[in-house]
Motif scaffolding. Structure first.
Motif, PDB file in Angstrom:
ATOM      1  N   HIS A  21       0.859  -1.190   0.000  1.00  0.00           N
ATOM      2  CA  HIS A  21       0.000   0.000   0.000  1.00  0.00           C
ATOM      3  C   HIS A  21       0.894   1.238   0.000  1.00  0.00           C
ATOM      4  N   GLY A  22       0.475   2.273  -0.734  1.00  0.00           N
ATOM      5  CA  GLY A  22       1.265   3.497  -0.816  1.00  0.00           C
ATOM      6  C   GLY A  22       1.537   4.152   0.521  1.00  0.00           C
ATOM      7  N   ALA A  23       0.674   3.887   1.504  1.00  0.00           N
ATOM      8  CA  ALA A  23       0.851   4.481   2.827  1.00  0.00           C
ATOM      9  C   ALA A  23       1.844   3.702   3.690  1.00  0.00           C
ATOM     10  N   PHE A  24       2.180   2.474   3.249  1.00  0.00           N
ATOM     11  CA  PHE A  24       3.082   1.635   4.036  1.00  0.00           C
ATOM     12  C   PHE A  24       4.208   1.089   3.151  1.00  0.00           C
ATOM     13  N   LEU A  80       5.526  11.255   8.445  1.00  0.00           N
ATOM     14  CA  LEU A  80       5.289  11.374   7.010  1.00  0.00           C
ATOM     15  C   LEU A  80       5.838  10.113   6.345  1.00  0.00           C
ATOM     16  N   SER A  81       5.241   9.688   5.236  1.00  0.00           N
ATOM     17  CA  SER A  81       5.759   8.531   4.498  1.00  0.00           C
ATOM     18  C   SER A  81       5.974   8.888   3.034  1.00  0.00           C
ATOM     19  N   VAL A  82       6.968   8.232   2.411  1.00  0.00           N
ATOM     20  CA  VAL A  82       7.302   8.507   1.013  1.00  0.00           C
ATOM     21  C   VAL A  82       7.406   7.194   0.243  1.00  0.00           C
ATOM     22  N   ASN A  83       6.760   7.152  -0.914  1.00  0.00           N
ATOM     23  CA  ASN A  83       6.858   5.992  -1.797  1.00  0.00           C
ATOM     24  C   ASN A  83       7.127   6.466  -3.223  1.00  0.00           C
ATOM     25  N   PRO A  84       8.336   6.219  -3.777  1.00  0.00           N
ATOM     26  CA  PRO A  84       8.592   6.549  -5.185  1.00  0.00           C
ATOM     27  C   PRO A  84       7.865   5.536  -6.068  1.00  0.00           C
ATOM     28  N   PHE A 103       1.305  12.845   4.386  1.00  0.00           N
ATOM     29  CA  PHE A 103       1.884  13.674   5.439  1.00  0.00           C
ATOM     30  C   PHE A 103       0.898  13.992   6.558  1.00  0.00           C
ATOM     31  N   PRO A 104       1.406  14.130   7.792  1.00  0.00           N
ATOM     32  CA  PRO A 104       0.574  14.468   8.952  1.00  0.00           C
ATOM     33  C   PRO A 104       0.316  15.961   9.010  1.00  0.00           C
ATOM     34  N   ILE A 166      -4.861   5.950  13.057  1.00  0.00           N
ATOM     35  CA  ILE A 166      -4.628   6.999  12.066  1.00  0.00           C
ATOM     36  C   ILE A 166      -3.610   6.482  11.059  1.00  0.00           C
ATOM     37  N   ILE A 167      -4.009   6.376   9.801  1.00  0.00           N
ATOM     38  CA  ILE A 167      -3.140   5.830   8.761  1.00  0.00           C
ATOM     39  C   ILE A 167      -3.037   6.804   7.589  1.00  0.00           C
ATOM     40  N   GLY A 168      -2.117   6.528   6.703  1.00  0.00           N
ATOM     41  CA  GLY A 168      -1.925   7.391   5.541  1.00  0.00           C
ATOM     42  C   GLY A 168      -2.787   7.029   4.356  1.00  0.00           C
TER      43      GLY A 168
END
Length: 223
Positions: A21-24, A80-84, A103-104, A166-168
Motif C-alpha cells: 500500500h502506498g501508505a506503508f 510522514l511517508s514517502v513511496n517513489p 503527510f501528517p 490513524i493511517i496514511g
C-alpha cells in the motif's frame, strides 16, 4: 531477485519487487529503487547517472523522507511517508519521478514542495519542476459520537480492544466532514491489501457484515 535479458544490442533488466500500500512503503520491496541501486555501479551517461544517483542515494529505502528533506512527525498522526511509485528516464527528454507522500498535520503541501525543491538544488539533476496533487490530512476526533459508536460496536461484537487508528490511506471518508474509514481488516486476518490475490475470507466477511449492520442501526439515531 531479477533477471537479465539480452536481445540484439540491448540488455533488459527485470527486477521482482513486492507490492505494498502506498501508505506503508516499508512493507514492500520497491523494484525501481533497487534497480537504481544496482545501476549505480554501471558507467552511465551523465544525465542518466544523475537520475540513477538520486534514486539510489536519496529515494531508496527513504520511507520517512529524511534523505529527500521532507520528513515531519506529528504526535497524533505519526511520521510522514514517502513511496517513489513511478520512475521514468528518457534520454534527451524530461525524466519523471512520482513521489507518493502521505503527510501528517505537522506540515503541509506547500512546505513539502518547497523543501523538495531545496533538496533537489543540492544535487546535479539541474532544473527540477515539481507538479503536485495535494490533499491535506483528514481527521475526526475520537470523542466524536460517530467514532465512539463505531468503536463500541466493534468491541461489543469482537471482544477486541477498540481504539482509533490513524493511517496514511486516502479513503472515501475524506469526502465527508465527519467521515471515517471503518474496517474491514481484523487483527487476526491476513493483510493482502493492494497485493497480488487480494482477498477477504468468508468468515471475515460475515463478521464485518454483522458489525456494519449494527453500526448503521446505531448511527441512524445520531444527529
Amino acid at each position: 531477485s531479477g533477471q537479465a535479458i539480452v536481445a540484439d544490442d540491448q540488455i533488459g533488466l527485470v527486477l521482482s519487487g513486492l507490492q505494498a500500500h502506498g501508505a506503508f512503503p516499508e512493507s514492500g520491496h520497491n523494484a525501481g529503487t533497487y534497480l537504481a541501486s544496482f545501476l549505480k555501479r554501471v558507467p552511465l551517461a551523465l544525465n542518466a547517472k544523475d537520475f540513477i544517483q538520486y534514486l539510489a542515494d536519496k529515494a531508496h529505502l527513504d520511507y520517512k523522507g529524511v534523505k529527500i528533506g521532507v520528513s515531519s512527525h506529528d504526535e497524533l498522526m505519526g511520521d510522514l511517508s514517502v513511496n517513489p511509485g513511478i520512475m521514468i528516464f528518457a534520454e534527451n527528454e524530461d525524466s519523471f519521478i512520482n513521489l507518493n507522500i502521505r503527510f501528517p498535520k505537522s506540515t503541509n503541501g506547500k512546505q513539502i514542495l518547497s523543501q523538495l525543491n531545496e533538496s533537489i538544488k543540492k544535487t546535479d539533476l539541474g532544473e527540477f519542476k515539481s507538479v503536485g496533487f495535494i490533499q491535506e490530512p483528514h481527521y475526526v476526533d475520537q470523542n466524536d459520537p460517530i467514532v465512539k459508536n463505531l468503536l463500541a460496536v466493534y468491541h461489543d461484537q469482537t471482544g477486541f480492544p477498540a481504539h482509533q487508528m490513524i493511517i496514511g490511506g486516502g479513503t472515501y471518508a475524506r469526502l465527508m466532514k465527519r467521515g471515517v474509514a471503518y474496517g474491514a481488516l481484523f487483527p487476526d486476518s491476513d493483510d493482502t491489501m493492494h497485493k497480488a490475490n487480494e482477498h477477504i475470507s468468508l468468515n471475515d466477511l460475515k463478521r464485518a457484515t454483522s458489525i456494519y449492520a449494527e453500526a448503521i442501526y446505531r448511527l441512524a439515531d445520531l444527529d
